[in-house]
Design a protein around this motif. Structure first.
Motif, PDB file in Angstrom:
ATOM      1  N   ARG A 197       0.306   3.072  -8.549  1.00 20.33           N
ATOM      2  CA  ARG A 197       1.077   3.977  -9.417  1.00 20.33           C
ATOM      3  C   ARG A 197       0.550   5.408  -9.399  1.00 20.33           C
ATOM      4  O   ARG A 197       1.222   6.317  -9.859  1.00 20.33           O
ATOM      5  N   GLU A 198      -0.647   5.601  -8.861  1.00 15.89           N
ATOM      6  CA  GLU A 198      -1.222   6.948  -8.796  1.00 15.89           C
ATOM      7  C   GLU A 198      -1.041   7.608  -7.440  1.00 15.89           C
ATOM      8  O   GLU A 198      -1.442   8.755  -7.247  1.00 15.89           O
ATOM      9  N   LEU A 199      -0.466   6.911  -6.485  1.00 15.37           N
ATOM     10  CA  LEU A 199      -0.451   7.433  -5.122  1.00 15.37           C
ATOM     11  C   LEU A 199       0.682   8.424  -4.908  1.00 15.37           C
ATOM     12  O   LEU A 199       1.800   8.204  -5.362  1.00 15.37           O
ATOM     13  N   PRO A 200       0.410   9.499  -4.169  1.00 16.72           N
ATOM     14  CA  PRO A 200       1.482  10.434  -3.819  1.00 16.72           C
ATOM     15  C   PRO A 200       2.351   9.854  -2.711  1.00 16.72           C
ATOM     16  O   PRO A 200       1.969   8.888  -2.040  1.00 16.72           O
ATOM     17  N   GLU A 201       3.502  10.446  -2.523  1.00 22.42           N
ATOM     18  CA  GLU A 201       4.418   9.988  -1.460  1.00 22.42           C
ATOM     19  C   GLU A 201       3.739  10.105  -0.090  1.00 22.42           C
ATOM     20  O   GLU A 201       3.859   9.228   0.753  1.00 22.42           O
ATOM     21  N   GLN A 202       3.029  11.183   0.094  1.00 26.27           N
ATOM     22  CA  GLN A 202       2.313  11.385   1.359  1.00 26.27           C
ATOM     23  C   GLN A 202       0.854  10.979   1.170  1.00 26.27           C
ATOM     24  O   GLN A 202       0.089  11.676   0.513  1.00 26.27           O
ATOM     25  N   LEU A 203       0.477   9.842   1.710  1.00 22.33           N
ATOM     26  CA  LEU A 203      -0.904   9.385   1.576  1.00 22.33           C
ATOM     27  C   LEU A 203      -1.811  10.206   2.478  1.00 22.33           C
ATOM     28  O   LEU A 203      -1.527  10.368   3.656  1.00 22.33           O
ATOM     29  N   GLU A 204      -2.882  10.693   1.918  1.00 27.21           N
ATOM     30  CA  GLU A 204      -3.873  11.403   2.720  1.00 27.21           C
ATOM     31  C   GLU A 204      -5.080  10.492   2.895  1.00 27.21           C
ATOM     32  O   GLU A 204      -5.413   9.717   2.000  1.00 27.21           O
ATOM     33  N   PRO A 205      -5.758  10.585   4.034  1.00 31.81           N
ATOM     34  CA  PRO A 205      -6.994   9.804   4.184  1.00 31.81           C
ATOM     35  C   PRO A 205      -7.966  10.166   3.069  1.00 31.81           C
ATOM     36  O   PRO A 205      -8.134  11.348   2.759  1.00 31.81           O
ATOM     37  N   PRO A 206      -8.584   9.186   2.404  1.00 32.71           N
ATOM     38  CA  PRO A 206      -9.481   9.482   1.278  1.00 32.71           C
ATOM     39  C   PRO A 206     -10.578  10.463   1.675  1.00 32.71           C
ATOM     40  O   PRO A 206     -11.155  10.326   2.767  1.00 32.71           O
ATOM     41  N   PRO A 207     -10.841  11.469   0.843  1.00 34.60           N
ATOM     42  CA  PRO A 207     -11.765  12.549   1.226  1.00 34.60           C
ATOM     43  C   PRO A 207     -13.199  12.094   1.493  1.00 34.60           C
ATOM     44  O   PRO A 207     -13.903  12.744   2.262  1.00 34.60           O
ATOM     45  N   HIS A 208     -13.625  10.980   0.880  1.00 33.29           N
ATOM     46  CA  HIS A 208     -15.013  10.561   1.134  1.00 33.29           C
ATOM     47  C   HIS A 208     -15.172   9.952   2.529  1.00 33.29           C
ATOM     48  O   HIS A 208     -16.297   9.748   2.984  1.00 33.29           O
ATOM     49  N   THR A 210     -15.072  10.945   5.891  1.00 32.47           N
ATOM     50  CA  THR A 210     -15.026  12.184   6.655  1.00 32.47           C
ATOM     51  C   THR A 210     -14.627  11.913   8.099  1.00 32.47           C
ATOM     52  O   THR A 210     -14.623  10.772   8.562  1.00 32.47           O
ATOM     53  N   GLU A 211     -14.320  12.979   8.802  1.00 38.39           N
ATOM     54  CA  GLU A 211     -13.895  12.872  10.193  1.00 38.39           C
ATOM     55  C   GLU A 211     -14.953  12.131  11.015  1.00 38.39           C
ATOM     56  O   GLU A 211     -16.137  12.449  10.941  1.00 38.39           O
ATOM     57  N   LEU A 248      -0.429   7.158   7.133  1.00 36.67           N
ATOM     58  CA  LEU A 248      -1.863   7.096   6.836  1.00 36.67           C
ATOM     59  C   LEU A 248      -2.652   6.782   8.111  1.00 36.67           C
ATOM     60  O   LEU A 248      -3.677   7.409   8.397  1.00 36.67           O
ATOM     61  N   ILE A 249      -2.162   5.813   8.884  1.00 35.44           N
ATOM     62  CA  ILE A 249      -2.849   5.461  10.138  1.00 35.44           C
ATOM     63  C   ILE A 249      -2.870   6.666  11.077  1.00 35.44           C
ATOM     64  O   ILE A 249      -3.897   7.003  11.670  1.00 35.44           O
ATOM     65  N   GLN A 250      -1.736   7.328  11.185  1.00 39.96           N
ATOM     66  CA  GLN A 250      -1.639   8.427  12.158  1.00 39.96           C
ATOM     67  C   GLN A 250      -2.423   9.663  11.745  1.00 39.96           C
ATOM     68  O   GLN A 250      -2.898  10.416  12.587  1.00 39.96           O
ATOM     69  N   ARG A 251      -2.562   9.881  10.437  1.00 41.11           N
ATOM     70  CA  ARG A 251      -3.229  11.103   9.965  1.00 41.11           C
ATOM     71  C   ARG A 251      -4.726  10.931   9.797  1.00 41.11           C
ATOM     72  O   ARG A 251      -5.441  11.906   9.561  1.00 41.11           O
ATOM     73  N   ALA A 252      -5.199   9.695   9.898  1.00 40.12           N
ATOM     74  CA  ALA A 252      -6.634   9.462   9.725  1.00 40.12           C
ATOM     75  C   ALA A 252      -7.400  10.151  10.846  1.00 40.12           C
ATOM     76  O   ALA A 252      -6.874  10.340  11.934  1.00 40.12           O
ATOM     77  N   ARG A 253      -8.617  10.523  10.568  1.00 35.49           N
ATOM     78  CA  ARG A 253      -9.480  11.077  11.614  1.00 35.49           C
ATOM     79  C   ARG A 253     -10.758  10.260  11.687  1.00 35.49           C
ATOM     80  O   ARG A 253     -11.843  10.755  11.883  1.00 35.49           O
ATOM     81  N   HIS A 283       0.460  -1.904  16.353  1.00 32.33           N
ATOM     82  CA  HIS A 283       0.818  -1.052  17.488  1.00 32.33           C
ATOM     83  C   HIS A 283       0.384   0.395  17.233  1.00 32.33           C
ATOM     84  O   HIS A 283      -0.201   1.049  18.096  1.00 32.33           O
ATOM     85  N   GLU A 284       0.661   0.886  16.034  1.00 31.26           N
ATOM     86  CA  GLU A 284       0.273   2.266  15.714  1.00 31.26           C
ATOM     87  C   GLU A 284      -1.245   2.412  15.652  1.00 31.26           C
ATOM     88  O   GLU A 284      -1.796   3.447  16.015  1.00 31.26           O
ATOM     89  N   GLY A 285      -1.924   1.367  15.166  1.00 28.67           N
ATOM     90  CA  GLY A 285      -3.393   1.387  15.170  1.00 28.67           C
ATOM     91  C   GLY A 285      -3.927   1.465  16.590  1.00 28.67           C
ATOM     92  O   GLY A 285      -4.863   2.232  16.880  1.00 28.67           O
ATOM     93  N   MET A 286      -3.323   0.707  17.494  1.00 34.74           N
ATOM     94  CA  MET A 286      -3.732   0.742  18.912  1.00 34.74           C
ATOM     95  C   MET A 286      -3.470   2.134  19.497  1.00 34.74           C
ATOM     96  O   MET A 286      -4.308   2.698  20.199  1.00 34.74           O
ATOM     97  N   GLY A 287      -2.290   2.663  19.209  1.00 32.07           N
ATOM     98  CA  GLY A 287      -1.943   4.004  19.700  1.00 32.07           C
ATOM     99  C   GLY A 287      -2.899   5.052  19.169  1.00 32.07           C
ATOM    100  O   GLY A 287      -3.303   5.979  19.891  1.00 32.07           O
ATOM    101  N   TYR A 288      -3.303   4.885  17.913  1.00 28.07           N
ATOM    102  CA  TYR A 288      -4.229   5.828  17.294  1.00 28.07           C
ATOM    103  C   TYR A 288      -5.565   5.845  18.043  1.00 28.07           C
ATOM    104  O   TYR A 288      -6.129   6.903  18.322  1.00 28.07           O
ATOM    105  N   VAL A 289      -6.068   4.639  18.372  1.00 25.69           N
ATOM    106  CA  VAL A 289      -7.356   4.541  19.076  1.00 25.69           C
ATOM    107  C   VAL A 289      -7.276   5.245  20.435  1.00 25.69           C
ATOM    108  O   VAL A 289      -8.170   6.008  20.803  1.00 25.69           O
ATOM    109  N   VAL A 290      -6.188   5.007  21.161  1.00 26.42           N
ATOM    110  CA  VAL A 290      -6.048   5.621  22.483  1.00 26.42           C
ATOM    111  C   VAL A 290      -5.918   7.138  22.342  1.00 26.42           C
ATOM    112  O   VAL A 290      -6.545   7.909  23.074  1.00 26.42           O
TER     113      VAL A 290
END
Ligand SMILES: [Mn+2]
Length: 300
Positions: A197-208, A210-211, A248-253, A283-290
């Protein structure tokens, strides 16, 4: 359900072991065990549906960001349940350890969420603290559930007891109760609970996180709203959308060291909707790794 012999599993991403086991970093493993489910059974049939609902006649092998995965993933088949959960968990632990040791990035399909307990334990061979990101309706923090410490309702509690798990970040939680809130206090700063219930529409990777932080991603499909993922044993309204989780998967670093998608219950599913979503997330997780490895190589 009958599977067509001519089906092309997993959008054409799979290759055979003999072709490229030695040089393919991405591996897929089915963990068809639902012995630790507290309510409905059926998740043991998940891996097979995930392979074939996402058929290569209907889906192509490129991720959304255009990463081509034709023949890039070795399907190692299913690790079958043993005579008891202890033996199954030991086999999953040893199997996962050998994959991590060999430098593989495994993508697991459950099975119920208890399969993540031995996989999380096996992360110790990576030799550095690993962060877990958990998409889920449930925080899975019970010390035990009906006397069973290995229930799928205890996954996060078991992971947080492991020294090599640096943190667990839970996203989409909407079933907290008194017992689990007590556990939140006990685990302190290593546990981050982001309620739905607290999440925004656009999920950002949690700030703690880090890249480059080493992350193992575990997705319980009931973290998504039943409108997107009806084929689960414990549907809870008010969850995440497919789009939110894919973004979320695609924007993670992060440095994704492995991933699982669990709790697909084909008996509850509608037209394979949830099986296809499960495959799409993997599939998106695999694509993210590559994509990440290409970025790193181009920066060197
Ligand atoms: Mn759950």
């Amino acid at each position: 359900m009958r599977i067509s012999e001519s089906a092309i599993p997993f959008g054409g991403c799979f290759t055979t072991v003999s072709e490229s086991l030695s040089n393919s970093q991405l591996v897929f493993v089915g963990l068809p065990d639902d012995e630790q489910s507290s309510y409905r059974r059926g998740c043991a049939k998940g891996p097979e549906r995930i392979r074939y609902a996402y058929d290569g006649y209907c889906y192509n092998s490129a991720s959304e960001s255009g990463i081509e995965l034709t023949g890039a993933v070795v399907d190692l088949g299913d690790w079958l349940p043993q005579r008891s959960w202890d033996l199954t968990a030991q086999a999953y632990y040893e199997g996962a350890q050998s994959l991590f040791r060999a430098g593989k990035i495994p993508f697991f399909a459950g099975g119920d969420h208890a399969v993540t307990i031995p996989i999380g334990k096996a992360l110790d061979v990576l030799g550095e603290p690993i962060h877990v990101v958990q998409i889920d309706a449930h925080s899975d923090l019970y010390p035990d559930f009906d006397g069973n410490p290995y229930s799928h309702a205890c996954v996060a509690a078991r992971l947080l007891e492991l020294k090599h798990i640096a943190s667990v970040t839970q996203i989409g939680i909407r079933t907290m109760n008194w017992v689990q809130n007590q556990q939140v206090k006990q685990f302190g700063e290593r546990l981050h609970v982001l309620s739905a219930r607290e999440l925004p529409e656009q999920l950002e990777p949690p700030p703690h996180l880090t890249e480059g932080a080493p992350v193992y991603l575990t997705i319980d499909l009931d973290g998504l709203d039943p409108a997107f993922a009806p084929g689960v044993s414990h549907p809870v309204p008010g969850g995440l959308s497919s789009r939110q989780v894919l973004n979320l998967i695609q924007r993670a670093r992060w440095n994704l060291v492995g991933m699982d998608v669990v709790e697909l219950n084909p008996e509850q599913d509608v037209n394979d909707q949830t099986a296809i979503l499960a495959a799409r997330l993997l599939h998106e997780g695999m694509g993210y790794v590559v994509e990440q490895s290409l970025t790193v190589n181009s920066e060197q």
